[in-house]
Design a protein around this motif. Structure first.
Motif, PDB file in Angstrom:
ATOM      1  N   GLY A  65       0.825  -1.204   0.000  1.00  0.00           N
ATOM      2  CA  GLY A  65       0.000   0.000   0.000  1.00  0.00           C
ATOM      3  C   GLY A  65       0.858   1.252   0.000  1.00  0.00           C
ATOM      4  N   GLY A  66       0.218   2.397  -0.186  1.00  0.00           N
ATOM      5  CA  GLY A  66       0.892   3.681  -0.058  1.00  0.00           C
ATOM      6  C   GLY A  66       1.365   4.279  -1.372  1.00  0.00           C
ATOM      7  N   TYR A  67       1.270   3.506  -2.442  1.00  0.00           N
ATOM      8  CA  TYR A  67       1.670   4.053  -3.742  1.00  0.00           C
ATOM      9  C   TYR A  67       0.946   3.291  -4.838  1.00  0.00           C
ATOM     10  CZ  TYR A  67       4.622  -0.118  -4.044  1.00  0.00           C
ATOM     11  OH  TYR A  67       5.064  -1.416  -4.076  1.00  0.00           O
ATOM     12  N   LEU A  99       5.009   9.115   2.587  1.00  0.00           N
ATOM     13  CA  LEU A  99       5.783   7.879   2.731  1.00  0.00           C
ATOM     14  C   LEU A  99       7.189   8.155   3.258  1.00  0.00           C
ATOM     15  CD1 LEU A  99       5.014   6.102  -0.686  1.00  0.00           C
ATOM     16  CD2 LEU A  99       4.164   5.404   1.571  1.00  0.00           C
ATOM     17  N   SER A 100       7.476   7.619   4.444  1.00  0.00           N
ATOM     18  CA  SER A 100       8.866   7.640   4.910  1.00  0.00           C
ATOM     19  C   SER A 100       9.569   6.399   4.370  1.00  0.00           C
ATOM     20  CB  SER A 100       8.911   7.655   6.437  1.00  0.00           C
ATOM     21  OG  SER A 100       8.115   6.596   6.932  1.00  0.00           O
ATOM     22  N   SER A 101       8.757   5.363   4.068  1.00  0.00           N
ATOM     23  CA  SER A 101       9.282   4.142   3.452  1.00  0.00           C
ATOM     24  C   SER A 101       8.138   3.489   2.693  1.00  0.00           C
ATOM     25  CB  SER A 101       9.809   3.179   4.525  1.00  0.00           C
ATOM     26  OG  SER A 101       8.728   2.664   5.284  1.00  0.00           O
ATOM     27  N   PHE A 102       8.479   2.584   1.813  1.00  0.00           N
ATOM     28  CA  PHE A 102       7.446   1.809   1.110  1.00  0.00           C
ATOM     29  C   PHE A 102       8.029   0.443   0.787  1.00  0.00           C
ATOM     30  CE2 PHE A 102       9.860   4.078  -2.104  1.00  0.00           C
ATOM     31  CZ  PHE A 102      10.093   3.123  -3.077  1.00  0.00           C
ATOM     32  N   ASN A 103       7.150  -0.508   0.510  1.00  0.00           N
ATOM     33  CA  ASN A 103       7.604  -1.871   0.227  1.00  0.00           C
ATOM     34  C   ASN A 103       7.410  -2.240  -1.237  1.00  0.00           C
ATOM     35  OD1 ASN A 103       7.977  -2.054   2.975  1.00  0.00           O
ATOM     36  ND2 ASN A 103       6.955  -4.038   3.174  1.00  0.00           N
ATOM     37  N   LEU A 104       8.273  -3.135  -1.684  1.00  0.00           N
ATOM     38  CA  LEU A 104       8.079  -3.827  -2.952  1.00  0.00           C
ATOM     39  C   LEU A 104       8.102  -5.307  -2.608  1.00  0.00           C
ATOM     40  CD1 LEU A 104      10.537  -1.706  -5.096  1.00  0.00           C
ATOM     41  CD2 LEU A 104       8.079  -1.916  -5.558  1.00  0.00           C
ATOM     42  N   ASP A 105       7.620  -6.165  -3.500  1.00  0.00           N
ATOM     43  CA  ASP A 105       7.674  -7.604  -3.277  1.00  0.00           C
ATOM     44  C   ASP A 105       8.812  -8.178  -4.117  1.00  0.00           C
ATOM     45  OD1 ASP A 105       5.298  -7.577  -1.655  1.00  0.00           O
ATOM     46  OD2 ASP A 105       4.153  -7.298  -3.496  1.00  0.00           O
TER      47      ASP A 105
END
Ligand code: ARG
Ligand code: ZN
Length: 479
Positions: A65-67, A99-105
């Motif tokens: 989430g977040g982007y 976003l201070s950070s975001f995830n990818l898989d």
């Protein structure tokens, strides 16, 4: 690309305008928050951190989430001998909150560096979650570009339950790449859930003599230097990550266009050389016929690929269905190409709605049989309806695909039967109008079961609640 709930109406308007545009007009990028962790819902992550899942309750870790991704640019160099992949993935996205950070898989593989908007970022790995901390926080609605440089030996996903082996599967001469439902993370970092579609560019470098086949159309001629050949492909229409492919190997090709003028490419592994002409001609005929039944073909090319890896399944990779180690007959070609409308152009934002892909593609097989003067859809429906009352398909309601048994036969067959029951209830004229209205209304977008039921009721003027409930949601054979 995603849309939030409020954005749905707006998107529908946009899409109906776009539906009139020529098929090569690149559509806008967006993502359905029906599947997103949800604005306002406190996620497990701290404020300013992107959620580690996109919000599909059945697959809580898939996607993020977040982007919202609008475009992926994948550069891949692969050696079939060492099985090593060197990759650079560029992700263009828009933040949906600060976003201070975001995830990818990403599963396995070594990440060397990550930059966000050209500044070095730090990152962490935990299972399939790659957490990226940009040097500067990203503001809500800001566009950003993340570039991930990585390498390693990709390992396919293996699922003993019922998915088999999928993702990036090395073969003796290249790789068989089929990622449904969540195997794209085995070969590139991404938002690995269908609820965030994006356009794709591929630059694939392989040893000279090997062919790389990705989605969409080839850009320019392949270039060879230093014993390696680079192929460039572009999919300019939104695509779910699981439909992305970069299948590589020795292939015989046949290229041209369908009678209606859609570029057509068939490719077969030398072991399936005998399938090349039938794959080419049937893919062309099916694409043109479905365009008359389902509405204009959504993409800029069609075709298919037969590789010699015995996957035990085919996958509807966008513009290039992939057949795993068997001669594809007309039924399966009709099935995989029907997915170009149902699944690829119209995409589910939660896996539980999978019957909107598989039930429609199975029903398409029956429509093809009927079209060819073989068994009618009615006869095929009846054959299945006669299955004994304790047959497993009656216990598994297809309207709610289960995470541990996603591709259950009920999702396919009983899903297809649901459409035939609907056709009988509302009549052929309304049913076929409905199919075209459905594909037009959600072209390049996201769909839900509720949306389909609502459209069917609107066009037929009937209360179809009991019919859909019996066929999709009850654990027993409908009358
Ligand atoms: N969508 C594919 C089809 O309709 C099935 C994909 C199955 N995926 C898997 N990992 N087994 O034929
Ligand atoms: Zn299918």
């Amino acid at each position: 690309m995603r849309v939030n709930r409020r954005g749905v109406a707006m998107l529908a308007t946009l899409v109906s305008v776009l539906a009139c545009a020529p098929a090569d007009e690149p559509p806008p990028a967006t993502h359905p928050a029906s599947a997103s962790a949800g604005a306002g819902e406190p996620g497990p992550a701290s404020a300013g951190a992107g959620e580690p899942g996109i919000g599909d309750p059945d697959f809580p870790e898939d996607g993020n989430g977040g982007y919202d991704v609008s475009h992926y640019d994948l550069a891949i160099d692969y050696s079939p001998t060492t099985k090593r992949l060197d990759g650079v993935t560029t992700v263009k996205a828009t933040a949906t909150h600060d976003l201070s950070s975001f995830n990818l898989d990403l599963t396995g593989l070594n990440v060397r560096t990550i930059t966000v908007d050209d500044a070095q970022a730090t990152f962490g790995r935990k299972g399939s979650e790659l957490t990226v901390r940009p040097a500067e926080p990203i503001g809500k609605n800001d566009r950003f570009t993340a570039t991930i440089t990585y390498s390693g030996v990709p390992k396919p996903a293996k699922d003993s339950a019922n998915l088999g082996t999928y993702g990036f599967i090395p073969t003796s001469d290249g790789a068989f790449v089929a990622s449904e439902p969540n195997g794209s993370k085995t070969w590139f970092p991404n938002n690995d859930h269908p609820a965030d579609k994006a356009t794709f560019d591929f630059t694939v470098t392989v040893p000279a003599g090997v062919t790389a086949l990705a989605n969409g159309e080839q850009i320019g001629q392949p270039t060879t230097a230093g014993g390696k050949t680079t192929f460039r492909w572009r999919e300019r229409h939104p695509m779910a990550s699981y439909l992305a492919t970069a299948t590589m190997g020795k292939f015989e090709l046949r290229q041209g266009s369908t009678s209606a003028g859609i570029p057509n490419l068939a490719a077969t592994d030398p072991k399936f050389k005998g399938s090349l002409d039938s794959l080419y001609t049937t893919s062309a005929e099916v694409t043109d016929y479905w365009s008359t039944v389902f509405g204009p073909y959504p993409f800029s090319s069609t075709g298919g690929v037969v590789d010699d890896y015995s996957a035990g399944y085919a996958l509807e990779n966008q513009t290039k269905p992939l057949y795993g180690g068997f001669h594809p007959d007309e039924a399966i070609i009709a099935h995989e190409l029907a997915h170009q409308w149902f699944g690829n152009s119209l995409t589910i934002s939660r896996w539980k709605d999978l019957w909107l892909n598989e039930g429609f593609a199975t029903y398409a097989e029956w429509l093809w049989s009927e079209h060819k003067g073989k068994k009618s859809a009615e006869a095929l429906f009846n054959e299945n309806h006669r299955r004994s009352a304790d047959d497993a398909i009656w216990k598994y309601p297809p309207g709610r695909a289960r995470p541990g048994d996603l591709f259950n036969q009920s999702v396919y067959t009983r899903g297809g039967m649901t459409l035939h029951a609907l056709r009988k209830s509302i009549g052929d004229a309304t049913f076929f109008t409905l199919l075209k209205a459905w594909t037009a209304e959600h072209r390049y977008g996201y769909v839900t079961t509720e949306g389909f039921v609502a459209l069917a009721e609107r066009l037929s003027g009937k209360d179809l609640g009991p019919l859909f409930d019996a066929w999709l949601f009850q654990p027993r054979r409908p009358a």
